[in-house]
Design a protein around this motif. Structure first.
Motif, PDB file in Angstrom:
ATOM      1  N   GLY A 118      12.536 -61.078 -21.262  1.00  0.00           N
ATOM      2  CA  GLY A 118      13.769 -60.694 -20.691  1.00  0.00           C
ATOM      3  C   GLY A 118      14.587 -60.393 -21.875  1.00  0.00           C
ATOM      4  N   ALA A 119      14.526 -59.983 -22.608  1.00  0.00           N
ATOM      5  CA  ALA A 119      15.322 -60.194 -24.191  1.00  0.00           C
ATOM      6  C   ALA A 119      15.602 -58.962 -24.361  1.00  0.00           C
ATOM      7  CB  ALA A 119      15.055 -61.409 -25.712  1.00  0.00           C
ATOM      8  N   ALA A 120      16.979 -57.704 -24.213  1.00  0.00           N
ATOM      9  CA  ALA A 120      16.841 -56.670 -24.945  1.00  0.00           C
ATOM     10  C   ALA A 120      17.198 -56.450 -26.059  1.00  0.00           C
ATOM     11  CB  ALA A 120      17.890 -55.974 -24.051  1.00  0.00           C
ATOM     12  N   VAL A 121      15.882 -55.074 -26.158  1.00  0.00           N
ATOM     13  CA  VAL A 121      15.871 -54.507 -27.400  1.00  0.00           C
ATOM     14  C   VAL A 121      17.062 -54.672 -28.760  1.00  0.00           C
ATOM     15  CG1 VAL A 121      15.230 -52.660 -29.047  1.00  0.00           C
ATOM     16  CG2 VAL A 121      13.711 -53.679 -27.558  1.00  0.00           C
ATOM     17  N   GLU A 122      17.455 -55.310 -29.418  1.00  0.00           N
ATOM     18  CA  GLU A 122      18.892 -55.203 -29.682  1.00  0.00           C
ATOM     19  C   GLU A 122      18.454 -55.337 -31.781  1.00  0.00           C
ATOM     20  OE1 GLU A 122      22.189 -57.650 -28.845  1.00  0.00           O
ATOM     21  OE2 GLU A 122      21.629 -58.369 -31.041  1.00  0.00           O
ATOM     22  N   PHE A 123      19.062 -54.313 -32.650  1.00  0.00           N
ATOM     23  CA  PHE A 123      18.923 -54.183 -33.913  1.00  0.00           C
ATOM     24  C   PHE A 123      20.559 -53.629 -34.813  1.00  0.00           C
ATOM     25  CE2 PHE A 123      17.992 -49.935 -32.117  1.00  0.00           C
ATOM     26  CZ  PHE A 123      18.379 -49.374 -32.955  1.00  0.00           C
ATOM     27  N   VAL A 124      20.450 -54.219 -36.077  1.00  0.00           N
ATOM     28  CA  VAL A 124      21.916 -54.278 -36.200  1.00  0.00           C
ATOM     29  C   VAL A 124      21.204 -52.292 -37.563  1.00  0.00           C
ATOM     30  CG1 VAL A 124      22.925 -54.557 -38.990  1.00  0.00           C
ATOM     31  CG2 VAL A 124      22.564 -55.983 -37.198  1.00  0.00           C
ATOM     32  N   SER A 125      22.142 -51.239 -37.317  1.00  0.00           N
ATOM     33  CA  SER A 125      22.140 -50.161 -39.000  1.00  0.00           C
ATOM     34  C   SER A 125      22.732 -50.238 -39.600  1.00  0.00           C
ATOM     35  CB  SER A 125      22.022 -49.240 -37.459  1.00  0.00           C
ATOM     36  OG  SER A 125      21.859 -47.781 -37.798  1.00  0.00           O
ATOM     37  N   ASN A 126      22.532 -50.086 -41.251  1.00  0.00           N
ATOM     38  CA  ASN A 126      22.945 -49.970 -42.199  1.00  0.00           C
ATOM     39  C   ASN A 126      23.176 -48.749 -42.185  1.00  0.00           C
ATOM     40  OD1 ASN A 126      23.784 -53.270 -42.412  1.00  0.00           O
ATOM     41  ND2 ASN A 126      22.191 -53.619 -42.459  1.00  0.00           N
ATOM     42  N   GLY A 127      24.260 -48.865 -43.586  1.00  0.00           N
ATOM     43  CA  GLY A 127      23.763 -47.341 -44.279  1.00  0.00           C
ATOM     44  C   GLY A 127      23.519 -47.731 -45.450  1.00  0.00           C
ATOM     45  N   ILE A 128      22.503 -46.343 -46.107  1.00  0.00           N
ATOM     46  CA  ILE A 128      21.939 -46.909 -47.136  1.00  0.00           C
ATOM     47  C   ILE A 128      22.042 -46.492 -48.092  1.00  0.00           C
ATOM     48  CG2 ILE A 128      19.245 -46.958 -45.469  1.00  0.00           C
ATOM     49  CD1 ILE A 128      18.982 -44.223 -46.996  1.00  0.00           C
ATOM     50  N   HIS A 129      23.547 -46.168 -48.404  1.00  0.00           N
ATOM     51  CA  HIS A 129      23.955 -46.099 -49.596  1.00  0.00           C
ATOM     52  C   HIS A 129      25.090 -46.500 -49.477  1.00  0.00           C
ATOM     53  CE1 HIS A 129      21.611 -41.982 -48.841  1.00  0.00           C
ATOM     54  NE2 HIS A 129      21.645 -42.299 -50.200  1.00  0.00           N
ATOM     55  N   LYS A 130      25.788 -47.885 -50.417  1.00  0.00           N
ATOM     56  CA  LYS A 130      27.382 -48.525 -50.114  1.00  0.00           C
ATOM     57  C   LYS A 130      28.010 -48.530 -51.808  1.00  0.00           C
ATOM     58  CE  LYS A 130      25.811 -50.753 -47.046  1.00  0.00           C
ATOM     59  NZ  LYS A 130      27.167 -51.019 -45.251  1.00  0.00           N
ATOM     60  N   GLY A 131      27.508 -47.080 -52.188  1.00  0.00           N
ATOM     61  CA  GLY A 131      28.147 -46.840 -53.285  1.00  0.00           C
ATOM     62  C   GLY A 131      28.127 -47.734 -54.872  1.00  0.00           C
ATOM     63  N   ARG A 132      26.666 -48.486 -54.934  1.00  0.00           N
ATOM     64  CA  ARG A 132      26.598 -49.366 -55.822  1.00  0.00           C
ATOM     65  C   ARG A 132      25.154 -49.083 -56.452  1.00  0.00           C
ATOM     66  NH1 ARG A 132      28.072 -51.921 -51.239  1.00  0.00           N
ATOM     67  NH2 ARG A 132      30.421 -53.048 -51.204  1.00  0.00           N
ATOM     68  N   PRO A 133      24.810 -49.210 -57.833  1.00  0.00           N
ATOM     69  CA  PRO A 133      23.461 -48.805 -58.727  1.00  0.00           C
ATOM     70  C   PRO A 133      22.680 -49.699 -58.217  1.00  0.00           C
ATOM     71  CG  PRO A 133      25.850 -49.875 -59.446  1.00  0.00           C
ATOM     72  CD  PRO A 133      25.915 -49.888 -58.651  1.00  0.00           C
ATOM     73  N   GLY A 134      22.647 -50.715 -57.494  1.00  0.00           N
ATOM     74  CA  GLY A 134      21.606 -51.561 -56.883  1.00  0.00           C
ATOM     75  C   GLY A 134      21.000 -50.958 -55.444  1.00  0.00           C
ATOM     76  N   ASP A 135      21.567 -49.521 -55.047  1.00  0.00           N
ATOM     77  CA  ASP A 135      21.332 -48.881 -53.592  1.00  0.00           C
ATOM     78  C   ASP A 135      19.602 -48.120 -53.302  1.00  0.00           C
ATOM     79  OD1 ASP A 135      23.475 -49.259 -52.553  1.00  0.00           O
ATOM     80  OD2 ASP A 135      24.686 -47.258 -52.400  1.00  0.00           O
ATOM     81  N   GLN A 189      17.106 -38.795 -48.414  1.00  0.00           N
ATOM     82  CA  GLN A 189      17.960 -39.136 -47.752  1.00  0.00           C
ATOM     83  C   GLN A 189      19.330 -38.906 -48.058  1.00  0.00           C
ATOM     84  OE1 GLN A 189      16.769 -40.231 -44.552  1.00  0.00           O
ATOM     85  NE2 GLN A 189      14.462 -40.242 -45.062  1.00  0.00           N
ATOM     86  N   PRO A 190      20.054 -37.671 -46.330  1.00  0.00           N
ATOM     87  CA  PRO A 190      22.094 -37.480 -46.819  1.00  0.00           C
ATOM     88  C   PRO A 190      22.639 -38.447 -47.418  1.00  0.00           C
ATOM     89  CG  PRO A 190      20.769 -37.126 -44.264  1.00  0.00           C
ATOM     90  CD  PRO A 190      19.166 -37.981 -44.671  1.00  0.00           C
ATOM     91  N   VAL A 191      23.005 -38.803 -48.282  1.00  0.00           N
ATOM     92  CA  VAL A 191      23.993 -39.377 -49.110  1.00  0.00           C
ATOM     93  C   VAL A 191      25.220 -39.755 -48.160  1.00  0.00           C
ATOM     94  CG1 VAL A 191      25.789 -39.736 -50.804  1.00  0.00           C
ATOM     95  CG2 VAL A 191      23.338 -38.517 -50.735  1.00  0.00           C
ATOM     96  N   ASN A 192      25.658 -40.754 -47.776  1.00  0.00           N
ATOM     97  CA  ASN A 192      26.944 -41.737 -46.685  1.00  0.00           C
ATOM     98  C   ASN A 192      26.156 -40.729 -45.610  1.00  0.00           C
ATOM     99  OD1 ASN A 192      27.637 -42.660 -49.012  1.00  0.00           O
ATOM    100  ND2 ASN A 192      29.225 -41.458 -49.268  1.00  0.00           N
ATOM    101  N   LEU A 193      24.946 -40.859 -45.036  1.00  0.00           N
ATOM    102  CA  LEU A 193      24.486 -40.662 -43.521  1.00  0.00           C
ATOM    103  C   LEU A 193      23.494 -41.458 -43.142  1.00  0.00           C
ATOM    104  CD1 LEU A 193      25.486 -36.526 -43.389  1.00  0.00           C
ATOM    105  CD2 LEU A 193      27.113 -38.426 -42.310  1.00  0.00           C
ATOM    106  N   ALA A 194      22.419 -41.567 -44.015  1.00  0.00           N
ATOM    107  CA  ALA A 194      21.541 -42.026 -43.672  1.00  0.00           C
ATOM    108  C   ALA A 194      21.499 -43.942 -43.196  1.00  0.00           C
ATOM    109  CB  ALA A 194      19.917 -41.403 -44.656  1.00  0.00           C
ATOM    110  N   VAL A 195      20.553 -43.736 -42.881  1.00  0.00           N
ATOM    111  CA  VAL A 195      20.602 -45.394 -42.595  1.00  0.00           C
ATOM    112  C   VAL A 195      19.057 -46.568 -42.442  1.00  0.00           C
ATOM    113  CG1 VAL A 195      22.916 -45.780 -40.881  1.00  0.00           C
ATOM    114  CG2 VAL A 195      20.302 -45.184 -39.572  1.00  0.00           C
ATOM    115  N   ASP A 196      19.176 -47.381 -42.011  1.00  0.00           N
ATOM    116  CA  ASP A 196      17.814 -48.377 -42.092  1.00  0.00           C
ATOM    117  C   ASP A 196      17.186 -48.073 -40.764  1.00  0.00           C
ATOM    118  OD1 ASP A 196      19.706 -50.241 -41.145  1.00  0.00           O
ATOM    119  OD2 ASP A 196      18.748 -51.414 -42.932  1.00  0.00           O
ATOM    120  N   TYR A 197      17.497 -48.353 -40.386  1.00  0.00           N
ATOM    121  CA  TYR A 197      17.452 -47.843 -38.631  1.00  0.00           C
ATOM    122  C   TYR A 197      17.847 -47.558 -37.704  1.00  0.00           C
ATOM    123  CZ  TYR A 197      14.083 -52.118 -40.893  1.00  0.00           C
ATOM    124  OH  TYR A 197      13.887 -53.135 -41.455  1.00  0.00           O
ATOM    125  N   PRO A 198      18.043 -46.289 -37.057  1.00  0.00           N
ATOM    126  CA  PRO A 198      18.690 -46.013 -36.397  1.00  0.00           C
ATOM    127  C   PRO A 198      18.607 -45.774 -35.059  1.00  0.00           C
ATOM    128  CG  PRO A 198      16.020 -44.244 -36.848  1.00  0.00           C
ATOM    129  CD  PRO A 198      16.903 -45.619 -37.991  1.00  0.00           C
TER     130      PRO A 198
END
Length: 332
Positions: A177-194, A210-219
């Motif tokens: 009965g739990a609703a589907v829920e997830f966190v969506s993070n941008g994959i570009h953080k402006g860091r060398p290890g992105d 992936q488009p810079v500063n627009l793409a995410v890991d879970y859309p």
């Protein structure tokens, strides 16, 4: 195996798909993906003509005054301080212009900000057809979508966090009965290890495409041709859920639940970003919405309910065409 099949499908039958991204040096808006956006663009065009005509008129008047009433043309200046006719004109005409703009603006604001009554839309459409009012029905269905109305809303809660988005689908629940829920993070953080971080966390190797500063890991994923009602709030500071090609912008405020809607008919990948200054990583808080056919959305929902988020993402890595599920288009 499912990840491998998805990747093979993309490689074998991939073709360009519509992706709403800002373009360097481009003018005007991103292409409209919703009727809301189409109406905003039409209103903008009308305002552009109005302000162009006003600017041209004022420029002509200024040049005329500078020439006609210069010191060279008027050796002896006239002594007066008021002209009733002129003052009436420059008061009444701008007021009438504003009234005209308001008459166009208010219907658009109502259309965008008031969530449609789907039952009323379906009933109105049937009534117009039953009464043989074909022309009225055609005009009505330009702004409202009775087929989609009969299917009901897709409901999504969008919560802004520092600095990512949490998506909750209250109508998609698992066996507990739990609703589907997830966190969506941008994959570009402006860091060398992105890149290394993205590949380690997701197991994917498509970072460079992936488009810079627009793409995410879970859309965010929604079906094409359906009314989507979203509720937005924030966990910490004020954020703003904004997708330019949809012409939607709704503030996510702590302690307050705001509501909006959209309907996208064309499958594709649409991008936005948080549009409220929300902290140090504000620039790295993108929004990615994948609009897919209903069958593909249903497959994604089943995988999400099973808790296989990575397989669900693989299922929408390629966006199926509406006319046939066997035709795919890649966003890469």
């Amino acid at each position: 195996m499912r990840h491998l099949l998805a990747a093979l499908s993309a490689m074998l039958i991939a073709a360009p798909v519509f992706a709403a991204t800002p373009q360097d040096g481009a003018l005007n808006f991103q292409p409209a993906a919703t009727r809301i956006a189409e109406r905003v663009h039409e209103f903008h065009t009308v305002l552009l003509w109005i302000i162009t005509l006003i600017t041209a008129l004022v420029t002509v008047l200024l040049v005329w005054v500078m020439i006609r009433y210069s010191r060279a043309a008027n050796k002896t200046p006239r002594k007066f301080s008021h002209n009733t006719t002129v003052e009436v004109i420059w008061t009444v005409v701008p007021a009438l212009i504003l009234v005209g703009i308001a008459s166009l603006s208010f219907p658009n604001l109502f259309y965008q900000n008031v969530t449609p009554n789907l039952g009323e839309i379906a009933a109105t459409s049937k009534s117009l057809l039953a009464n043989g009012k074909t022309a009225q029905h055609l005009a009505y269905t330009k702004n409202y979508f009775p087929d989609a109305a009969e299917k009901g809303f897709i409901n999504v809660k969008v919560q802004g966090n520092q600095w990512n988005w949490t998506y909750t689908y209250p109508d998609i629940v698992d066996e507990s009965g739990a609703a589907v829920e997830f966190v969506s993070n941008g994959i570009h953080k402006g860091r060398p290890g992105d890149k290394a971080s993205y590949e380690a966390n997701t197991g994917r190797t498509d970072f460079d495409t992936q488009p810079v500063n627009l793409a995410v890991d879970y859309p965010m994923v929604v079906p094409a041709g359906r009314y989507v009602r979203y509720y937005t709030a924030a966990a910490d500071v004020i954020h703003s859920f904004t997708i330019p090609s949809f012409s939607i912008k709704t503030d996510a405020i702590p302690g307050r639940l705001n509501e909006g809607w959209f309907l996208v008919e064309e499958p594709g990948v649409y991008y936005g970003q948080c549009s409220e200054l929300c902290g140090i990583d504000h620039a790295y808080m993108p929004i990615e919405v994948r609009v897919v056919p209903q069958a593909q959305y249903d497959r994604w929902a089943e995988l999400m309910k099973a808790g296989d988020f990575d397989a669900a993402v693989a299922a929408v890595t390629t966006v199926a065409a509406l006319e046939a599920d066997t035709k795919f288009a890649s966003n890469n």
